[in-house]
Scaffold this active site. Structure first.
Site, short mmCIF file in Angstrom:
data_model
loop_
_atom_site.label_atom_id
_atom_site.label_comp_id
_atom_site.label_asym_id
_atom_site.label_seq_id
_atom_site.Cartn_x
_atom_site.Cartn_y
_atom_site.Cartn_z
N TYR A 1 0.56 -0.67 -0.42
CA TYR A 1 0.06 -0.24 0.46
C TYR A 1 0.19 1.02 0.32
O TYR A 1 0.39 2.18 -0.72
CB TYR A 1 -1.13 0.01 0.69
CG TYR A 1 -1.90 1.20 1.22
CD1 TYR A 1 -2.95 1.08 -0.03
CD2 TYR A 1 -1.74 2.70 1.85
CE1 TYR A 1 -4.22 2.15 0.59
CE2 TYR A 1 -2.59 3.11 1.99
CZ TYR A 1 -3.23 3.13 1.09
OH TYR A 1 -4.36 4.60 1.25
N LYS B 1 1.40 4.21 -2.89
CA LYS B 1 1.21 5.78 -2.96
C LYS B 1 2.08 6.65 -3.31
O LYS B 1 1.95 7.43 -3.52
CB LYS B 1 0.47 5.30 -1.41
CG LYS B 1 -0.53 5.59 -1.39
CD LYS B 1 -1.73 6.00 -2.52
CE LYS B 1 -3.01 4.65 -1.92
NZ LYS B 1 -4.30 5.93 -3.03
#
Ligand SMILES: NC(=O)c1ccc[n+]([C@@H]2O[C@H](COP(=O)([O-])OP(=O)(O)OC[C@H]3O[C@@H](n4cnc5c(N)ncnc54)[C@H](OP(=O)(O)O)[C@@H]3O)[C@@H](O)[C@H]2O)c1
Length: 296
Positions: free
Chosen positions: A193, A197
């Protein structure tokens, strides 16, 4: 919190948890953006839903809602119509990782609208949080597919239409990539994650460098810590989920009102007070701040 996370960039006293009058299109008519066509991915619930409703308050001409779960899109459409029945709503059952589906969406938007003023790449997901050696490669990579390939495919498809729109209208158009403060911190167990990002934030800088001069203002935006379907199952961050989805909805609408091109390519947080942020403009631009850089 590590200062390089930018959490308190505008000062702790200038952080918000909820929408406030200056960025709330339901009460601040200066945020009106009539005539605009807005496309939002992940618009069926959570933060994407709140962004869509703020654009309804801002009286845009047309909102294109994208996600995979049709009943959720139906609910958002009904909520938009309750707020402002004159807003045109189009729903696309779209998986952002599917190149053909994104292309079909582009073709339909070109045919129906012939233009696009705002693209919000909001769809996102996370994998179970475990150290790399315990992760399942298919879960790990799926996070990249949704969080990075998704925004890439949407920008790859829609940037030419965004450029055409900016040129035809003689204005600036906007791409808002919903990134995360997670891009700027290393929380063990969250590698897919947080790296995805971080990559979105850098991709934002590339898009700004390539398309800024053509009238497309591209930014990355942390929505705040919001209790949603994505975050509610993660017990270790529950206490930080203190921001409302409306805060990001309002910040996004504020961001796309007027040509805020001095913010192009930068990381922003919905929690930052916009008046304070604007007061820091010179420092941000002169210092080339809010970009992905190495501390040396
Ligand atoms: N919540 C937070 O505190 C927080 C913090 C930082 C960043 N963010 C970011 O904010 C964004 C929105 O998240 P949220 O918290 O609002 O989560 P959410 O409530 O779970 O909403 C996620 C949205 O993305 C859509 N989506 C997921 N996978 C998709 C796919 N393959 N194709 C198309 N749409 C897809 C979902 O719809 P379908 O499942 O129906 O497709 C849903 O509408 C994400 O990018 C997330 O990373 C959230």
């Amino acid at each position: 919190m590590d200062p390089t996370s930018g959490y308190a960039f505008v000062g702790l006293e200038n952080l918000h948890n909820d929408i406030y009058p200056l960025i709330d299109a339901s009460t601040n008519k200066d945020l009106n953006q009539s005539g605009k066509v807005v496309l939002i991915t992940g618009a069926g619930r959570g933060i994407g839903r709140a962004i869509a409703l703020q654009y309804a308050h801002a009286s845009v001409a047309s909102i294109i809602l994208c996600a995979r779960t049709v009943p959720e899109l139906d609910e958002v459409e009904a909520s938009i119509k309750k707020i402002n029945s004159s807003v045109k709503v189009t729903k696309f059952q779209l998986d952002v990782t599917n190149e053909d589906a994104v292309k079909a969406c582009l073709d339909a938007v070109k045919k129906d609208e012939g233009r696009l003023n705002v693209l919000v790449n909001n769809a996102g997901t996370t994998e179970p949080w475990v150290p790399i050696g315990e992760s399942k490669p298919s879960n790990w990579w799926n996070t990249f597919e949704v969080n990075l390939k998704g925004p890439y495919l949407l920008m790859q498809a829609f940037l030419p239409l965004l450029v055409e729109t900016a040129k035809a209208d003689g204005t600036t158009v906007d791409v808002v990539n919903i990134s995360s403060i997670g891009a700027l911190i290393v929380h063990p167990g969250v590698s897919a994650y947080q790296v995805s990002k971080l990559a979105v934030q850098r991709l934002t800088e590339f898009a700004a460098a390539e398309y800024g001069k053509l009238g497309v203002n591209v930014v990355g935006l942390h929505p705040g810590g919001v209790l949603t379907a994505l975050s509610e199952g993660i017990a270790s961050i529950r206490e930080y989920m203190v921001d409302t989805p409306e805060l990001c909805g309002g910040f996004t609408v504020w961001l796309t009102k007027g040509a805020r091109t001095w913010l192009e390519g930068r990381y922003l947080s919905s929690t930052w007070d916009v008046t304070k942020l604007e007061s820091m403009r010179e420092e941000i631009v002169a210092g080339d701040k809010l970009k992905v850089k190495m501390v040396i």
